[in-house]
Structures are given as C-alpha cells and as structure tokens.
Motif scaffolding. Structure first.
Motif, PDB file in Angstrom:
ATOM      1  N   ARG A   1       1.054  -0.919   0.106  1.00 19.71           N
ATOM      2  CA  ARG A   1      -0.064  -0.060  -0.055  1.00 19.71           C
ATOM      3  C   ARG A   1       0.941   1.162  -0.100  1.00 19.71           C
ATOM      4  N   THR A   2       0.322   2.464   0.186  1.00 18.36           N
ATOM      5  CA  THR A   2       1.074   3.597  -0.039  1.00 18.36           C
ATOM      6  C   THR A   2       2.110   3.747   1.164  1.00 18.36           C
ATOM      7  N   PHE A   3       3.206   3.641   0.875  1.00 17.47           N
ATOM      8  CA  PHE A   3       4.282   3.784   1.883  1.00 17.47           C
ATOM      9  C   PHE A   3       4.525   4.879   2.271  1.00 17.47           C
ATOM     10  N   SER A   4       4.318   6.041   1.477  1.00 14.49           N
ATOM     11  CA  SER A   4       4.650   7.579   1.957  1.00 14.49           C
ATOM     12  C   SER A   4       3.596   8.124   3.046  1.00 14.49           C
ATOM     13  N   ALA A   5       2.554   7.235   2.916  1.00 17.29           N
ATOM     14  CA  ALA A   5       1.431   7.763   3.875  1.00 17.29           C
ATOM     15  C   ALA A   5       1.773   7.456   5.482  1.00 17.29           C
ATOM     16  N   TYR A   6       2.744   6.675   5.776  1.00 16.56           N
ATOM     17  CA  TYR A   6       2.850   6.050   6.920  1.00 16.56           C
ATOM     18  C   TYR A   6       4.241   6.382   7.592  1.00 16.56           C
ATOM     19  N   ALA A   7       4.380   6.864   8.903  1.00 20.21           N
ATOM     20  CA  ALA A   7       5.557   6.759   9.699  1.00 20.21           C
ATOM     21  C   ALA A   7       6.093   5.255   9.889  1.00 20.21           C
ATOM     22  N   MET A   8       7.431   5.430   9.891  1.00 22.63           N
ATOM     23  CA  MET A   8       7.954   3.809   9.849  1.00 22.63           C
ATOM     24  C   MET A   8       8.893   3.764  11.282  1.00 22.63           C
ATOM     25  N   GLY A   9       9.360   2.739  11.862  1.00 24.07           N
ATOM     26  CA  GLY A   9      10.061   2.640  12.906  1.00 24.07           C
ATOM     27  C   GLY A   9      11.131   1.526  12.929  1.00 24.07           C
ATOM     28  N   TRP A  10      12.032   1.451  13.646  1.00 22.39           N
ATOM     29  CA  TRP A  10      13.001   0.240  13.808  1.00 22.39           C
ATOM     30  C   TRP A  10      12.933  -0.074  15.200  1.00 22.39           C
ATOM     31  N   PHE A  11      12.895  -1.346  15.299  1.00 14.77           N
ATOM     32  CA  PHE A  11      13.104  -2.049  16.690  1.00 14.77           C
ATOM     33  C   PHE A  11      14.356  -3.057  16.809  1.00 14.77           C
ATOM     34  N   ARG A  12      14.389  -3.410  18.150  1.00 12.99           N
ATOM     35  CA  ARG A  12      15.298  -4.598  18.081  1.00 12.99           C
ATOM     36  C   ARG A  12      15.078  -5.428  19.133  1.00 12.99           C
ATOM     37  N   GLN A  13      15.536  -6.692  19.216  1.00 15.98           N
ATOM     38  CA  GLN A  13      15.443  -7.461  20.397  1.00 15.98           C
ATOM     39  C   GLN A  13      16.542  -8.389  20.285  1.00 15.98           C
ATOM     40  N   ALA A  14      17.181  -8.349  21.465  1.00 17.36           N
ATOM     41  CA  ALA A  14      18.313  -9.121  21.698  1.00 17.36           C
ATOM     42  C   ALA A  14      17.840 -10.378  22.674  1.00 17.36           C
ATOM     43  N   PRO A  15      18.768 -11.446  22.474  1.00 19.45           N
ATOM     44  CA  PRO A  15      18.479 -12.785  23.109  1.00 19.45           C
ATOM     45  C   PRO A  15      18.125 -12.449  24.650  1.00 19.45           C
ATOM     46  N   GLY A  16      16.934 -12.949  25.005  1.00 21.48           N
ATOM     47  CA  GLY A  16      16.344 -12.847  26.409  1.00 21.48           C
ATOM     48  C   GLY A  16      16.113 -11.632  26.863  1.00 21.48           C
ATOM     49  N   LYS A  17      15.918 -10.646  25.905  1.00 23.28           N
ATOM     50  CA  LYS A  17      15.374  -9.618  26.431  1.00 23.28           C
ATOM     51  C   LYS A  17      13.971  -9.001  25.487  1.00 23.28           C
ATOM     52  N   GLU A  18      13.313  -7.954  26.035  1.00 24.64           N
ATOM     53  CA  GLU A  18      12.279  -7.456  25.100  1.00 24.64           C
ATOM     54  C   GLU A  18      12.531  -6.624  23.960  1.00 24.64           C
ATOM     55  N   ARG A  19      11.539  -6.656  23.187  1.00 22.33           N
ATOM     56  CA  ARG A  19      12.053  -5.877  21.945  1.00 22.33           C
ATOM     57  C   ARG A  19      11.785  -4.457  22.684  1.00 22.33           C
ATOM     58  N   GLU A  20      12.673  -3.666  21.884  1.00 22.34           N
ATOM     59  CA  GLU A  20      12.949  -2.519  22.476  1.00 22.34           C
ATOM     60  C   GLU A  20      12.802  -1.348  21.034  1.00 22.34           C
ATOM     61  N   PHE A  21      12.594   0.028  21.104  1.00 24.15           N
ATOM     62  CA  PHE A  21      12.473   0.869  20.219  1.00 24.15           C
ATOM     63  C   PHE A  21      13.757   1.495  19.947  1.00 24.15           C
ATOM     64  N   VAL A  22      14.014   1.678  18.456  1.00 24.40           N
ATOM     65  CA  VAL A  22      15.360   2.225  18.124  1.00 24.40           C
ATOM     66  C   VAL A  22      15.118   3.163  17.518  1.00 24.40           C
ATOM     67  N   ALA A  23      14.188   3.812  16.495  1.00 22.87           N
ATOM     68  CA  ALA A  23      14.213   4.881  15.831  1.00 22.87           C
ATOM     69  C   ALA A  23      12.652   4.992  15.024  1.00 22.87           C
ATOM     70  N   ARG A  24      12.444   6.117  15.023  1.00 21.52           N
ATOM     71  CA  ARG A  24      11.093   6.317  14.206  1.00 21.52           C
ATOM     72  C   ARG A  24      11.382   7.648  13.275  1.00 21.52           C
ATOM     73  N   ILE A  25      10.655   7.310  11.987  1.00 22.17           N
ATOM     74  CA  ILE A  25      10.716   8.619  11.062  1.00 22.17           C
ATOM     75  C   ILE A  25       9.574   8.974  10.493  1.00 22.17           C
ATOM     76  N   SER A  26       8.995  10.163  10.264  1.00 22.16           N
ATOM     77  CA  SER A  26       7.783  10.734   9.936  1.00 22.16           C
ATOM     78  C   SER A  26       7.338  10.216   8.483  1.00 22.16           C
ATOM     79  N   TRP A  27       6.215  10.206   7.980  1.00 20.45           N
ATOM     80  CA  TRP A  27       5.915   9.761   6.781  1.00 20.45           C
ATOM     81  C   TRP A  27       6.640  10.593   5.715  1.00 20.45           C
ATOM     82  N   SER A  28       6.840  11.959   5.788  1.00 19.17           N
ATOM     83  CA  SER A  28       7.861  12.686   4.919  1.00 19.17           C
ATOM     84  C   SER A  28       9.099  12.708   5.000  1.00 19.17           C
ATOM     85  N   GLY A  29       9.553  12.099   6.229  1.00 20.64           N
ATOM     86  CA  GLY A  29      11.031  12.033   6.541  1.00 20.64           C
ATOM     87  C   GLY A  29      11.415  13.471   6.942  1.00 20.64           C
TER      88      GLY A  29
END
Length: 118
Positions: free
Chosen positions: A27-55
C-alpha cells in the motif's frame, strides 16, 4: 497486505558500521511513519528509531542517539537505518514496522540479525 522485508544485517566488529534496509509493498508507503525496533536474546523488544511519513522528523532511543540515523526514500518504498560506531550491546534482531494513524505499529518485517563482536 503490507509486506516489509529487511536486509543488510551481518557480523561486524565493534566500531564498525552497517546499513539496514526495509523494503515495503502492499500500500502507499509514503503515507505512514516507520520505525525500527530490536530484540536481543533474552530481552524484550525495544524501540530504536522512528521517522515521519515525509522524512521530515526523526526520533531515536537514547542508546543509539548520535550513532544511528533513520532515513527513507518514498520513491523506492524503503526505509533505512545507518548504524555507526557499533557496540557489542547493539547485537540483536532488527525489525522495521509501519505505524498506523492510531500510533500502533501494526505491520512488521521478519527481522535481520546484527551481531557486533568485541
């Protein structure tokens, strides 16, 4: 159906760099903000970065601020995560996700492994 596919992970020495990519389709990629997350072994997923729809705006976790840069190319339906000065504690599976207008991340990629050796 939204599909997100990450690539660019691998093994790198401490102090090195990697660039992750997340290709979107469905679908329309440019309409949505996007995020990166990470999960290390034995740990909960954590937020890394987010970018708005326009950048035009980006937000980072304190642990990566100044070392990681999130960007996007809406013409290529791709979001990137440039990771510099990598540390062993950055080792994790990194996933991208699309953020809906409600603020929730509803669509996720399968993840790409990043391993930083000391």
């Amino acid at each position: 159906q939204v599909q997100l596919v990450e690539s660019g992970g691998g093994l790198v020495q401490a102090g090195g760099s990697l660039r992750l990519s997340c290709a979107a389709s469905g679908r329309t990629f440019s309409a949505y903000a996007m995020g990166w997350f990470r999960q290390a072994p034995g740990k909960e997923r954590e937020f890394v970065a987010r970018i708005s729809w326009s950048g035009g705006s980006a937000y980072y976790a304190d642990s990566v601020k100044g070392r990681f840069t999130i960007s996007r190319d809406n013409a290529k339906n791709t979001v990137y995560l440039q990771m510099n000065s990598l540390k062993p504690e950055d080792t994790a599976v990194y996933s991208c996700a699309e953020q809906s207008s409600s603020g929730r991340y509803n669509y996720w990629g399968q993840g790409t492994q990043v391993t930083v050796s000391s």
